[in-house]
Structures are given as C-alpha cells and as structure tokens.
Design an enzyme around this catalytic site. Structure first.
Site, PDB file in Angstrom:
ATOM      1  N   HIS A 164     -16.735  11.768  -7.854  1.00 51.24           N
ATOM      2  CA  HIS A 164     -16.819  11.868  -9.307  1.00 51.24           C
ATOM      3  C   HIS A 164     -16.193  10.631  -9.950  1.00 51.24           C
ATOM      4  O   HIS A 164     -15.350   9.976  -9.343  1.00 51.24           O
ATOM      5  CB  HIS A 164     -16.037  13.099  -9.805  1.00 51.24           C
ATOM      6  CG  HIS A 164     -16.714  14.408  -9.557  1.00 51.24           C
ATOM      7  ND1 HIS A 164     -16.129  15.420  -8.844  1.00 51.24           N
ATOM      8  CD2 HIS A 164     -17.920  14.887  -9.940  1.00 51.24           C
ATOM      9  CE1 HIS A 164     -16.951  16.461  -8.792  1.00 51.24           C
ATOM     10  NE2 HIS A 164     -18.046  16.167  -9.445  1.00 51.24           N
ATOM     11  N   CYS A 251      -9.517  18.320 -11.727  1.00 47.35           N
ATOM     12  CA  CYS A 251     -10.574  19.296 -11.375  1.00 47.35           C
ATOM     13  C   CYS A 251     -10.151  20.728 -11.646  1.00 47.35           C
ATOM     14  O   CYS A 251     -10.977  21.596 -11.882  1.00 47.35           O
ATOM     15  CB  CYS A 251     -10.913  19.216  -9.897  1.00 47.35           C
ATOM     16  SG  CYS A 251     -10.854  17.593  -9.206  1.00 47.35           S
TER      17      CYS A 251
HETATM   18  C1  CIR Z   1     -16.751  19.909  -4.766  1.00 48.05           C
HETATM   19  O1  CIR Z   1     -17.149  19.180  -3.844  1.00 48.05           O
HETATM   20  O2  CIR Z   1     -17.461  20.220  -5.698  1.00 48.05           O
HETATM   21  C2  CIR Z   1     -15.342  20.438  -4.695  1.00 48.05           C
HETATM   22  N1  CIR Z   1     -14.967  20.649  -3.340  1.00 48.05           N
HETATM   23  C3  CIR Z   1     -14.383  19.474  -5.361  1.00 48.05           C
HETATM   24  C4  CIR Z   1     -14.602  19.324  -6.815  1.00 48.05           C
HETATM   25  C5  CIR Z   1     -13.726  18.321  -7.425  1.00 48.05           C
HETATM   26  N2  CIR Z   1     -13.908  18.267  -8.826  1.00 48.05           N
HETATM   27  C6  CIR Z   1     -13.634  17.217  -9.580  1.00 48.05           C
HETATM   28  O3  CIR Z   1     -13.289  16.145  -9.098  1.00 48.05           O
HETATM   29  N3  CIR Z   1     -13.820  17.354 -10.885  1.00 48.05           N
END
Ligand code: CIR
Length: 256
Positions: A164, A251
């Site tokens: 991201h 996140c």
């Molecule tokens: C994913 O791969 O979607 C989750 N394991 C981690 C999400 C991380 N989110 C973020 O950086 N906003």
C-alpha cells in the site's frame, strides 16, 4: 483534529490472514489481542472517541479497518478491497459509517473498481492515492470522482514495490513526512520536511498522527529518535503480530 477512531477487534481467524512474509510465522491470537488492547488504550489518550467493533470471524484480515473506507471532514468513501477474501469487509463497515455521515456525504466504490484505504494519504484537503495491486485504475478514477464531488483535491502516486501507499509513507502534519524506499525521491513530496526511514527500519514508515501525538511501532529506535527530535509526543506500540500480516498502526483504525 480527529474526533473519532474506529477499530475492529482481531478475529481468531487472524492466523489465516494474508501475508507476503510467511517466514515471520503465524500471528499469536492472544498476543495480537493484547497488542490491540494497548493500541486502543493509546488512542484513548489522544482526545478521540474510540468506537470498537466486534471481530468478524469470516474475515481474517478484518481488523485492518483502514482498508474499508476513507473518512474525511467532508465525506465518507466506502472502499472496495482489491482482494477476494476481503471484499465483503467494506459493506460490513458501512452501517457504522452511516451513523457518522449524512446520506449525501457517503460514496460507494463498486466492482470492477477496487480501492483500499491503505493506498490513500490525507494531507489537509489533498489526497495522495497509490495505484497499487489492490487499488486498480478504475478504482482510482472512481475514488477521484468522489473526492472532487466533495471539494477535495487529489493526485495519483505511481508505485511498484509496496503493498500500500502508506506501507512506505506517513504524513505527520506540519509538513513533516516519513518516506521509505521507492517514495523517497518522488517529486510530489520534495517541498515537505522529509524524514527518511532507514533500510533496516522500513516497517516503521507506517506511523500515525493522532491529534499531535505520533504512534510509532516498537523496535525502531532511529525512527523514534527522528520523530522525537521534531518535538512530537510519541507513544510506542508493539505491533509484532500484525506485522506478520503486512499490517501496522495505520491499517488498524479509521481516524476522522
Ligand atoms: C492484507 O494483505 O490485506 C492484510 N494482511 C494487511 C492489510 C494492511 N493494511 C494496510 O496497510 N492499510
């Protein structure tokens, strides 16, 4: 200033969350829960109301609520995650968002457009958007349309390497920005006060500003020192179990 923060408790199914780093091992659910408690405690010290949603067992990554929406002072954009196992999370967040925003302030991104909140960074009224493996071209276009409709400005940041946008950057307000890797030399950030994250502390590019405090992950002394030297009050949080799933401090919440 933020008034409200939304978090969702981690589910036991967290151990089956998506990861690009299986070598770090599976997260320990009980430790993740404890770290989540500490995260909530830290947020509660930042003059915000913390809304705590129940865990969703059917969605292993659902504690990473940031990806389900982008909430601004003018509108709420319910996202559409770019990976199948997460797609249903946004619509399950929508009823909570509808409590805080009027109908006419809420926009919904729909397939085939995909966008995740982790790819969006707010700098005042302007939004930087990363076109990533999760946020596709249609998603960025729809998202831009929604932002413009509500009088925000925006621009797309090209990226190739990170999950991201905010995996590699964080805006700390007052023109201060943390940058790592492929983002360090991007022209759009040339006039900001850049804090370059060291190669061996890359994970700590994901910090958050919450009402003049900065939450920093535990174990990154160079980043901590650099942020402290800017005069911020800092709160250190252990996020080891979320790191195993490519997740971090930003996140785990929606801040607005
Ligand atoms: C994913 O791969 O979607 C989750 N394991 C981690 C999400 C991380 N989110 C973020 O950086 N906003």
């Amino acid at each position: 200033m933020f008034k409200t923060v939304i978090v969702r408790r981690p589910s036991k199914s967290l151990v089956n969350g998506i990861t690009s780093a299986p070598e770090l091992g599976k997260p320990d659910y009980n430790l993740a829960l404890k770290q989540h408690d500490e995260y909530i405690k830290a947020l509660s010290k930042c003059d915000v109301e913390v809304v705590i949603l129940d865990a969703l067992e059917e969605f292993p990554d659902s504690c990473f609520v940031e990806d389900t929406a982008v909430l601004t002072s003018k509108c709420a954009i319910v996202s559409n995650p770019g990976t199948d196992s997460r797609r249903g999370e946004s619509m399950l967040m929508a009823p909570t968002i509808e409590k805080f925003y009027k109908k006419e302030q809420i926009e919904y991104i729909k397939s085939p457009a995909t966008i995740e909140g982790g790819d969006v960074m707010m700098v005042g009224n302007h939004f930087y958007i990363g076109e990533s493996a999760r946020s596709n071209r249609e998603g960025c276009a729809e998202f831009i349309k929604a932002l413009l409709k509500h009088d925000h400005t925006c621009s797309v940041v090209t990226m190739k390497e990170m999950l991201h946008l905010k995996t590699g950057m964080a805006y700390l307000e007052n023109n201060n920005i943390l940058l790592f890797g492929e983002f360090i030399n991007k022209s759009e950030f040339k006039d900001m006060n850049k804090i370059i994250i060291a190669e061996d502390e890359s994970y700590s590019a994901n910090c958050i500003w919450v009402n003049d405090r900065i939450l920093i992950p535990l174990g990154y002394p160079k980043t901590e020192e650099a942020i402290k030297s800017l005069g911020y009050e800092t709160i250190i949080i252990d996020t080891s179990e979320y790191r195993k799933l490519d997740g971090g401090l930003s996140c785990l919440s929606l801040r607005f």
